[in-house]
Design a protein around this motif. Structure first.
Motif, short mmCIF file in Angstrom:
data_model
loop_
_atom_site.label_atom_id
_atom_site.label_comp_id
_atom_site.label_asym_id
_atom_site.label_seq_id
_atom_site.Cartn_x
_atom_site.Cartn_y
_atom_site.Cartn_z
N LEU A 1 -100.82 22.68 47.24
CA LEU A 1 -101.47 23.98 47.09
C LEU A 1 -100.58 24.95 46.33
CD1 LEU A 1 -103.13 24.37 50.61
CD2 LEU A 1 -104.24 23.76 48.46
N ASN A 2 -99.28 24.88 46.56
CA ASN A 2 -98.36 25.75 45.81
C ASN A 2 -98.40 25.42 44.32
OD1 ASN A 2 -97.51 27.10 48.09
ND2 ASN A 2 -95.73 25.78 48.42
N THR A 3 -98.49 24.12 44.00
CA THR A 3 -98.58 23.72 42.59
C THR A 3 -99.87 24.24 41.97
OG1 THR A 3 -97.25 21.73 42.97
CG2 THR A 3 -98.68 21.72 41.04
N ILE A 4 -100.98 24.11 42.69
CA ILE A 4 -102.25 24.62 42.18
C ILE A 4 -102.18 26.12 41.94
CG2 ILE A 4 -104.65 25.09 42.83
CD1 ILE A 4 -104.63 22.37 44.28
N ASP A 5 -101.66 26.84 42.91
CA ASP A 5 -101.61 28.30 42.80
C ASP A 5 -100.72 28.76 41.65
OD1 ASP A 5 -103.27 28.46 44.97
OD2 ASP A 5 -101.67 28.86 46.41
N ALA A 6 -99.61 28.05 41.43
CA ALA A 6 -98.68 28.45 40.36
C ALA A 6 -99.18 28.01 38.99
CB ALA A 6 -97.30 27.86 40.64
N CYS A 7 -99.63 26.76 38.88
CA CYS A 7 -99.92 26.18 37.57
C CYS A 7 -101.22 26.70 36.96
CB CYS A 7 -99.95 24.66 37.66
SG CYS A 7 -98.34 23.93 38.07
N ARG A 8 -102.15 27.14 37.75
CA ARG A 8 -103.42 27.60 37.18
C ARG A 8 -103.26 28.89 36.40
NH1 ARG A 8 -107.15 30.94 40.48
NH2 ARG A 8 -105.96 31.97 42.12
N TYR A 9 -102.15 29.60 36.60
CA TYR A 9 -101.91 30.85 35.87
C TYR A 9 -100.91 30.66 34.73
CZ TYR A 9 -104.30 33.51 39.52
OH TYR A 9 -105.24 34.00 40.39
N CYS A 10 -100.36 29.45 34.58
CA CYS A 10 -99.25 29.26 33.66
C CYS A 10 -99.59 28.25 32.57
CB CYS A 10 -98.01 28.81 34.43
SG CYS A 10 -96.58 28.54 33.36
N PRO A 11 -99.53 28.65 31.28
CA PRO A 11 -99.81 27.73 30.18
C PRO A 11 -98.56 27.20 29.48
CG PRO A 11 -99.92 29.95 29.35
CD PRO A 11 -99.45 30.06 30.79
N MET A 12 -97.38 27.39 30.08
CA MET A 12 -96.15 27.19 29.34
C MET A 12 -95.84 25.72 29.01
SD MET A 12 -95.18 30.17 28.69
CE MET A 12 -93.52 29.91 28.06
N CYS A 13 -96.50 24.77 29.67
CA CYS A 13 -96.23 23.36 29.36
C CYS A 13 -97.35 22.71 28.56
CB CYS A 13 -95.99 22.57 30.65
SG CYS A 13 -97.47 22.41 31.68
N ARG A 14 -98.38 23.48 28.22
CA ARG A 14 -99.56 22.84 27.62
C ARG A 14 -99.24 22.16 26.29
NH1 ARG A 14 -104.39 26.57 26.53
NH2 ARG A 14 -105.05 24.68 25.47
N HIS A 15 -98.28 22.70 25.52
CA HIS A 15 -97.93 22.11 24.23
C HIS A 15 -97.31 20.72 24.39
CE1 HIS A 15 -94.16 23.71 25.70
NE2 HIS A 15 -93.53 22.93 24.84
N ALA A 16 -96.79 20.43 25.59
CA ALA A 16 -96.13 19.15 25.84
C ALA A 16 -97.08 18.09 26.35
CB ALA A 16 -94.99 19.33 26.84
N CYS A 17 -98.31 18.47 26.73
CA CYS A 17 -99.25 17.54 27.34
C CYS A 17 -99.98 16.74 26.27
CB CYS A 17 -100.25 18.31 28.21
SG CYS A 17 -101.50 17.25 28.97
N PRO A 18 -99.79 15.42 26.19
CA PRO A 18 -100.44 14.64 25.13
C PRO A 18 -101.94 14.50 25.30
CG PRO A 18 -99.27 13.19 26.63
CD PRO A 18 -98.90 14.58 27.04
N SER A 19 -102.44 14.59 26.52
CA SER A 19 -103.88 14.38 26.70
C SER A 19 -104.70 15.53 26.11
CB SER A 19 -104.22 14.21 28.19
OG SER A 19 -103.95 15.39 28.91
N GLU A 20 -104.09 16.70 25.98
CA GLU A 20 -104.83 17.84 25.41
C GLU A 20 -105.23 17.58 23.97
OE1 GLU A 20 -104.21 22.45 23.95
OE2 GLU A 20 -102.51 21.34 24.79
N PHE A 21 -104.42 16.80 23.25
CA PHE A 21 -104.62 16.66 21.81
C PHE A 21 -105.59 15.54 21.44
CE2 PHE A 21 -100.38 18.50 22.48
CZ PHE A 21 -100.60 19.73 21.87
N ILE A 22 -106.29 15.01 22.43
CA ILE A 22 -107.34 14.04 22.14
C ILE A 22 -108.65 14.76 21.80
CG2 ILE A 22 -108.74 12.16 23.09
CD1 ILE A 22 -106.33 11.34 24.74
N ARG A 23 -109.03 15.70 22.68
CA ARG A 23 -110.29 16.44 22.44
C ARG A 23 -110.11 17.95 22.48
NH1 ARG A 23 -114.49 13.09 26.18
NH2 ARG A 23 -112.68 13.05 27.56
N TYR A 24 -108.87 18.40 22.65
CA TYR A 24 -108.57 19.84 22.63
C TYR A 24 -109.43 20.62 23.61
CZ TYR A 24 -105.79 18.70 18.55
OH TYR A 24 -104.86 18.14 17.71
N ARG A 25 -109.50 20.11 24.84
CA ARG A 25 -110.25 20.80 25.88
C ARG A 25 -109.28 21.40 26.89
NH1 ARG A 25 -114.75 16.65 28.03
NH2 ARG A 25 -112.87 15.92 29.09
#
Length: 232
Positions: free
Chosen positions: A1-25
């Protein structure tokens, strides 16, 4: 729950996530998945098809965790959150059809590719007691036989006696990553018993997923490979 609460407001790692660059969703980013899981675990909505797809689109590569500035402070761990959510999805009977197909193949034929176990490299292996046990993993055992042959050539060139498990069982790691924890532990217990029965002192592992399972998951699940050195 702490991870959910913290990460839903934070975009700072999105550039590192490879799955985002398949369909850019946005749903295929760590933040997007945290938002979806907030809806489930905080707001009380049910998993829908789009949320389940986003959870299974995660590669569990850990890039988000390695980039997380708050991991040392808050222990925010998206990969563990995704694994937890997948177990929940499986327990609710909501696993996607392709995931269920992979599970059945692993349980029945020790590989995720729906290949007959009799086509494996280890199908005709002569299993015998030995100090060295070579473990391939399903990718090599069912598809890349040349890697197994190369390893065997090394053992033979160095005159090192070794053995291979006949119809080598899967380690359970992939099942666990897909959310099938109970089936994973069942597989791991079976494999650990087979390994111990060889009397080996060293377990040489080609598959990095299996190596991770032997070194980290098995002890966590209470499955010990006593007095056996595991090397990759």
């Amino acid at each position: 729950l702490n991870t959910i609460d913290a990460c839903r407001y934070c975009p700072m790692c999105r550039h590192a996530c490879p799955s985002e660059f398949i369909r850019y969703r946005e749903s295929d980013t760590p933040r997007g998945r945290a938002i979806l899981l907030h809806n489930v675990y905080r707001a009380g909505t049910e998993f829908d098809a789009s949320a389940i797809e986003a959870i299974y689109n995660c590669f569990l590569c850990g890039a988000c965790k390695s980039w997380c500035a708050g991991y040392d402070l808050g222990g925010y761990d998206i990969p563990e959150l995704i694994k937890f959510a997948r177990r929940d999805i499986v327990n609710k009977g909501l696993a996607p059809a392709i995931v269920e197909k992979i599970k059945v193949s692993l349980v029945e034929n020790e590989n995720p590719y729906s290949l007959d176990i009799n086509t494996s490299f280890s199908a005709t292996s002569e299993e015998k007691p030995a100090d060295i046990l070579y473990y391939m993993g399903p990718e090599i055992n069912f598809k890349n036989h040349e890697i197994a042959k190369a390893a065997i050539l090394i053992f033979e060139h160095l005159n090192i006696p070794f053995t291979i498990l006949k119809q080598e069982p899967a380690s359970g790691k992939i099942l666990d990553l897909l959310g099938y924890r109970d089936e994973a532990i069942g597989k791991s217990k079976n494999l650990a018993g087979r390994i111990k029965n060889t009397g080996c002192k060293t377990l040489v592992v080609s598959d990095p997923l299996a190596y991770d399972a032997f070194k980290n998951d098995y002890p966590e699940w209470g499955i010990e490979l006593e007095n056996i050195k595991v090397v990759h």
